[in-house]
Design an enzyme around this catalytic site. Structure first.
Site, PDB file in Angstrom:
ATOM      1  N   LYS A  16       0.856  -1.205   0.000  1.00 18.04           N
ATOM      2  CA  LYS A  16       0.000   0.000   0.000  1.00 18.04           C
ATOM      3  C   LYS A  16       0.889   1.251   0.000  1.00 18.04           C
ATOM      4  CE  LYS A  16      -3.632  -2.724   2.056  1.00 18.04           C
ATOM      5  NZ  LYS A  16      -4.860  -2.785   2.845  1.00 18.04           N
ATOM      6  N   SER A 211      -6.590  -9.295   6.540  1.00 17.43           N
ATOM      7  CA  SER A 211      -6.074  -9.605   7.875  1.00 17.43           C
ATOM      8  C   SER A 211      -5.422 -10.986   7.968  1.00 17.43           C
ATOM      9  CB  SER A 211      -7.186  -9.454   8.923  1.00 17.43           C
ATOM     10  OG  SER A 211      -7.650  -8.109   8.962  1.00 17.43           O
TER      11      SER A 211
END
Ligand code: PGA
Length: 250
Positions: A16, A211
């Site tokens: 990211k 996650s």
């Protein structure tokens, strides 16, 4: 992995908008040192300005790398955009398209994601098509209709080789789909692709994202249609990411 004979596991770090020249160098050095003997294909998706750094530092290793996005346009007056040909120019093999942060925060439609997919495929970069439902969509029982709609936009012109199923409610939240919940969606996605191209569906790698951590990876990878992971937060920590890579060795 019982299914690794058909599909090589793919473990990818989605960095990211994180990193620096110094922290990337340290992370890549640790990954290169720790990956010996691992059977998975391991990739990092880095921010654009660091792709050349990653390409150079990964060149003498089995790490592969990719971009997090691409322009739908080939070239021209598109300030701030990066084309597929530019990525290809310095050896990029993979790119994410349709990540939920692009769809949600930047209003990317299924049609735009499909155009980006085509732009990548046209230059020989493998698009990793990201799909997933929101919490409201899951609660409304719309999970499969949403991911099929997202997939169909691409299937109209291409058969993908790499999908990332990432339930939006599991991204960065600490909530993970259970292995069984994820498996059910992966199986449905593979069956959906099989209707168009049965052989491609067998080879199609479908990774799970949302996650993923060292502690939950092995249970996810034990599922027959979960072929690896797209890892966000945990990919910024070498020990944690390497532990996820090792979880494919079961
Ligand atoms: P996360 O992100 O692992 O931090 O949930 C996954 C992703 O967005 O690809």
């Amino acid at each position: 992995m019982s299914h690794s004979s058909v599909r090589r596991p793919f473990i990818a770090g989605n960095w990211k908008m994180h990193g620096s020249v110094a922290s990337n160098a340290a992370l890549l050095a640790a990954l290169k040192a720790g990956l010996a003997g691992n059977a998975a294909e391991v990739a990092v998706f880095a921010p654009y300005p660091y792709l050349d750094q990653v390409a150079r530092l990964a060149a003498d290793s089995r790490l592969v790398w990719g971009a997090q996005d691409v322009s739908r346009h080939d070239m021209g007056a598109y300030t701030g955009e990066v084309s597929a040909a530019m990525l290809r120019d310095f050896g990029c093999r993979y790119a994410l398209v349709g990540h939920s942060e692009r769809r949600g925060l930047h209003g990317e439609s299924d049609a735009l994601v499909a155009e980006k997919f085509s732009a990548l495929a046209a230059v020989g970069i493998v698009p990793a098509l990201c799909l997933g439902e929101t919490l409201a969509e899951r609660q409304a029982g719309e999970t499969l209709s949403v991911v099929f709609r997202q997939l169909d936009a691409v299937l109209a012109s291409h058969v993908p080789a790499l999908l990332a199923y990432e339930p939006v409610w599991a991204i960065g939240t600490g909530l993970t789909a259970s292995p069984e919940e994820a498996q059910a969606v992966h199986l449905a996605l593979r069956a959906h692709v099989a209707k168009q191209d049965a052989a491609a569906a067998i080879g199609l790698r479908i990774v799970y994202g949302g996650s993923v951590k060292a502690g939950n990876a092995a249970a996810l990878f034990a599922m027959p249609d979960i072929d690896g992971a797209l890892v966000g937060g945990a990919a910024l920590n070498a020990d944690e990411f390497l532990a996820i890579c090792r979880a494919t060795n079961v």
